[in-house]
Design a protein around this motif. Structure first.
Motif, short mmCIF file in Angstrom:
data_model
loop_
_atom_site.label_atom_id
_atom_site.label_comp_id
_atom_site.label_asym_id
_atom_site.label_seq_id
_atom_site.Cartn_x
_atom_site.Cartn_y
_atom_site.Cartn_z
N LYS A 181 48.64 33.67 33.57
CA LYS A 181 49.28 34.37 34.68
C LYS A 181 50.77 34.04 34.72
O LYS A 181 51.18 32.95 34.32
CB LYS A 181 48.60 33.98 36.00
CG LYS A 181 47.12 34.33 36.02
CD LYS A 181 46.37 33.65 37.15
CE LYS A 181 46.75 34.18 38.51
NZ LYS A 181 45.81 33.68 39.57
N ASN A 199 54.05 46.15 41.82
CA ASN A 199 53.50 45.02 42.56
C ASN A 199 54.59 44.28 43.33
O ASN A 199 55.76 44.28 42.95
CB ASN A 199 52.83 44.05 41.60
CG ASN A 199 51.90 44.73 40.62
OD1 ASN A 199 52.33 45.15 39.55
ND2 ASN A 199 50.64 44.84 40.97
N MET A 223 50.51 36.33 38.39
CA MET A 223 49.68 37.53 38.31
C MET A 223 49.14 37.68 36.91
O MET A 223 49.87 37.55 35.92
CB MET A 223 50.51 38.78 38.69
CG MET A 223 49.75 40.09 38.61
SD MET A 223 50.63 41.46 39.42
CE MET A 223 52.05 41.68 38.34
N LEU A 227 46.41 43.09 36.34
CA LEU A 227 46.64 43.47 37.73
C LEU A 227 48.00 44.10 37.96
O LEU A 227 48.32 44.52 39.07
CB LEU A 227 46.49 42.24 38.63
CG LEU A 227 45.10 41.60 38.61
CD1 LEU A 227 45.13 40.25 39.31
CD2 LEU A 227 44.07 42.52 39.24
N GLU A 301 41.95 46.72 42.01
CA GLU A 301 42.60 45.77 42.90
C GLU A 301 43.96 45.31 42.42
O GLU A 301 44.33 44.13 42.54
CB GLU A 301 41.69 44.54 43.10
CG GLU A 301 41.40 43.73 41.84
CD GLU A 301 40.18 44.19 41.06
OE1 GLU A 301 39.66 43.41 40.25
OE2 GLU A 301 39.75 45.35 41.25
N THR A 302 44.78 46.20 41.84
CA THR A 302 46.11 45.82 41.37
C THR A 302 46.82 44.98 42.44
O THR A 302 46.79 45.30 43.62
CB THR A 302 46.92 47.07 41.00
OG1 THR A 302 46.73 48.07 42.00
CG2 THR A 302 46.43 47.63 39.69
N GLN A 303 47.49 43.92 42.00
CA GLN A 303 47.92 42.86 42.92
C GLN A 303 48.89 43.38 43.98
O GLN A 303 49.89 44.02 43.67
CB GLN A 303 48.57 41.72 42.13
CG GLN A 303 48.74 40.43 42.92
CD GLN A 303 48.74 39.22 42.03
OE1 GLN A 303 47.77 38.96 41.32
NE2 GLN A 303 49.81 38.46 42.04
N HIS A 324 39.71 41.30 46.98
CA HIS A 324 40.09 40.82 45.65
C HIS A 324 41.42 40.09 45.65
O HIS A 324 41.70 39.32 44.72
CB HIS A 324 40.18 42.00 44.67
CG HIS A 324 38.87 42.40 44.08
ND1 HIS A 324 38.02 41.50 43.48
CD2 HIS A 324 38.27 43.62 43.99
CE1 HIS A 324 36.95 42.15 43.03
NE2 HIS A 324 37.07 43.43 43.33
N GLN A 325 42.27 40.33 46.64
CA GLN A 325 43.54 39.62 46.64
C GLN A 325 43.31 38.11 46.73
O GLN A 325 44.07 37.33 46.16
CB GLN A 325 44.43 40.12 47.78
CG GLN A 325 44.65 41.63 47.81
CD GLN A 325 45.15 42.20 46.50
OE1 GLN A 325 46.12 41.71 45.91
NE2 GLN A 325 44.48 43.24 45.99
N ASN A 329 42.43 37.98 42.27
CA ASN A 329 43.88 38.04 42.06
C ASN A 329 44.53 36.67 42.24
O ASN A 329 45.22 36.18 41.35
CB ASN A 329 44.50 39.06 43.00
CG ASN A 329 44.04 40.48 42.71
OD1 ASN A 329 43.09 40.68 41.97
ND2 ASN A 329 44.69 41.46 43.29
N SER A 332 41.78 33.73 39.88
CA SER A 332 41.49 34.66 38.79
C SER A 332 40.49 34.06 37.80
O SER A 332 40.40 32.84 37.67
CB SER A 332 42.78 35.02 38.04
OG SER A 332 43.72 35.62 38.91
N ASN A 342 34.84 37.63 40.81
CA ASN A 342 35.66 38.69 41.41
C ASN A 342 34.78 39.62 42.25
O ASN A 342 34.97 39.78 43.46
CB ASN A 342 36.35 39.52 40.34
CG ASN A 342 37.38 38.77 39.54
OD1 ASN A 342 37.38 37.55 39.49
ND2 ASN A 342 38.27 39.50 38.89
#
Length: 471
Positions: A181, A199, A223, A227, A301-303, A324-325, A329, A332, A342
């Motif tokens: 990440k 994001n 991240m 994501l 669930e894109t961050q 999911h945040q 996210n 992870s 998740n």
């Protein structure tokens, strides 16, 4: 391609860090190639060995008229070994130039691997900056489960970049595995009249002299690359704040605005509710993007800004992607085999939301899935018992029903065993102690037993790993 100011700043900052690191890492370099994959159980070529990324600075210029993307990726990383070469995951687009530490680097491509050979070997512990200039028409990938990801056109004149599990490599080079990440700065330049959403926080929106508009997005929290997102189109943008002060940013395709109004109106309430159940919201911003209907076959669930394909039909879908945040996210997975951490958690968040808002209780959901009762939950007749949630048979199964629903049932069995007080303390502790990190199934099972003081081995044997349908 024109060099953006933020990219120069990223290189300058990395150079300062490099000078300090180099002063402390003297000695003879014994470089060897970094691994071309991390041997993930389902995507063995995803990610790369020998280094870890600290920061991505992506400068993207997209023209919806012809679908051409011009990009510069400035990647700041730290060598975990002496490196004579290293790999980046990158698919499709043409590489125009690669530099490492400001010097031209040799490179070659095989499949989805971009192998980079610096002019000088990199020392173990050295912070190094790689810049890749590239261009072309990015492509769409088909996942093992036959869904689409990567770079996808939306309507007549828009596009979206989505990356679960490996689609991000179609629009920027990187170390594309969730175990690595990094922070991100993503700048997107588009023709005037278009919105460009990514994001994190929108730092600046600048109308350029050539009739285009530049959007600079900043994501300071780590991240996973799957994501990351880039959304381009003619969207209706709304901003605001939750009662506790979390910034909100939503972008909705005009044709979806009316149907999206009600579910998105509850987003501030959901952020506050999640903060009470799971601990403080883990990012500085929250929001959503509603794409034209039919763009994707799923929500993602894109961050900080989950994407929905068409208006979300139920509040629970918005709540699922928001959950999911925390789970997926911020905390992870270490590998794609850990996906139940998740999805099982996000489904259980749906059950808790319903329980707290006058709907079926989590126990009623649990009983419905055990009995296949679709009157309580219309997913209850799914093949949730086809395989154990912690052991999907193949890459096409990591988003299979058992990962979602039987994963949620595992959590409810833990709740039954330890009681509400210890269970909800466990959820909050898990999110807090692994905030902005990675975790595996083994990490969770050990953590749950330690924090609750209960021997949960029978729960894991029967519900998490057992193949027979539990009774």
């Amino acid at each position: 391609m024109e060099q953006r100011a933020f990219s120069r700043l990223a290189v300058s900052a990395a150079a300062a860090l490099l000078a300090l690191t180099t002063a402390c890492t003297g000695g003879t370099v014994q470089g060897r190639p970094g691994a071309s994959g991390l041997r993930d159980p389902y995507f063995p070529k995803a990610g790369n060995g020998g280094y870890r990324v600290d920061h991505y600075a992506l400068d993207l210029d997209y023209d919806p008229a012809d679908g051409q993307l011009h990009g510069t990726a400035v990647i700041t990383a730290r060598a975990e070994q002496g490196l004579s070469s290293f790999n980046l995951d990158f698919s499709g687009l043409k590489v125009e130039e690669v530099t490492v530490q400001g010097a031209g680097a040799r490179y070659n491509r095989t499949g989805n691997e971009l192998t980079v050979r610096p002019a000088e070997d990199l020392k173990k512990g050295e912070v190094f900056v790689t810049e890749v200039d590239y261009a072309g028409k990015p492509k769409t990938l088909v996942d093992p489960d036959q869904s689409k990801e990567g770079w996808i056109t939306t309507g007549k004149d828009g596009a979206v970049g989505v990356g679960e599990p490996v689609g991000s490599m179609t629009w920027f080079p990187g170390n594309h595995h969730p175990s690595d990440k990094a922070a991100y700065d993503i700048t997107i330049t588009v023709p005037k009249g278009y919105e460009a959403v990514s994001n994190g926080e929108l730092r600046t929106r600048t109308d350029l002299a050539d009739g285009r508009t530049e959007f600079a997005w900043h994501s300071p929290e780590p991240m996973a690359s799957y994501l990351a997102t880039a959304v381009i189109g003619r969207y209706k943008v709304t901003t605001g704040r939750t009662p506790s002060g979390v910034a909100l940013y939503t972008a909705v395709a005009p044709g979806e605005a009316a149907a999206s109004a009600a579910p998105l109106a509850r987003l501030p309430e959901m952020v506050e509710w999640g903060s009470g159940r799971f601990g403080p919201y883990p990012f500085g911003t929250a929001g959503a993007v509603v794409l034209p209907a039919g763009t994707l076959a799923y929500a993602l669930e894109t961050q900080t800004k989950p994407v929905f394909s068409g208006a979300p039909e139920e509040d629970e879908l918005v709540l699922h992607e928001l959950a999911h945040q925390w789970f997926g996210n911020s905390v992870s997975p270490k590998s794609w085999k850990d996906m139940w951490l998740n999805e099982g958690f996000a489904v259980y968040a749906e059950w808790l939301w319903a329980e707290d808002h006058g709907g079926p209780t989590a126990q009623q959901h649990f009983d419905a899935f055990l009995a296949g009762d679709t009157e309580v939950d219309d997913h209850a007749d799914s093949d949730w018992d086809a395989f154990p949630p912690a052991d999907p048979p193949g890459p096409e199964d990591i988003s299979g029903n058992p990962v979602y629903y039987r994963g949620a049932m595992v959590l409810h069995r833990v709740r039954q065993e330890v009681g509400d007080e210890k269970f909800f303390a466990l959820l909050r502790g898990w999110a807090a102690d692994h905030r902005h990190a990675n975790a595996s199934t083994a990490d969770f099972t050990a953590y749950a037993q330690e924090k609750t003081g209960h021997d949960l081995r029978k729960v894991w044997d029967v519900w998490l790993y057992g193949k027979a349908r539990p009774r």
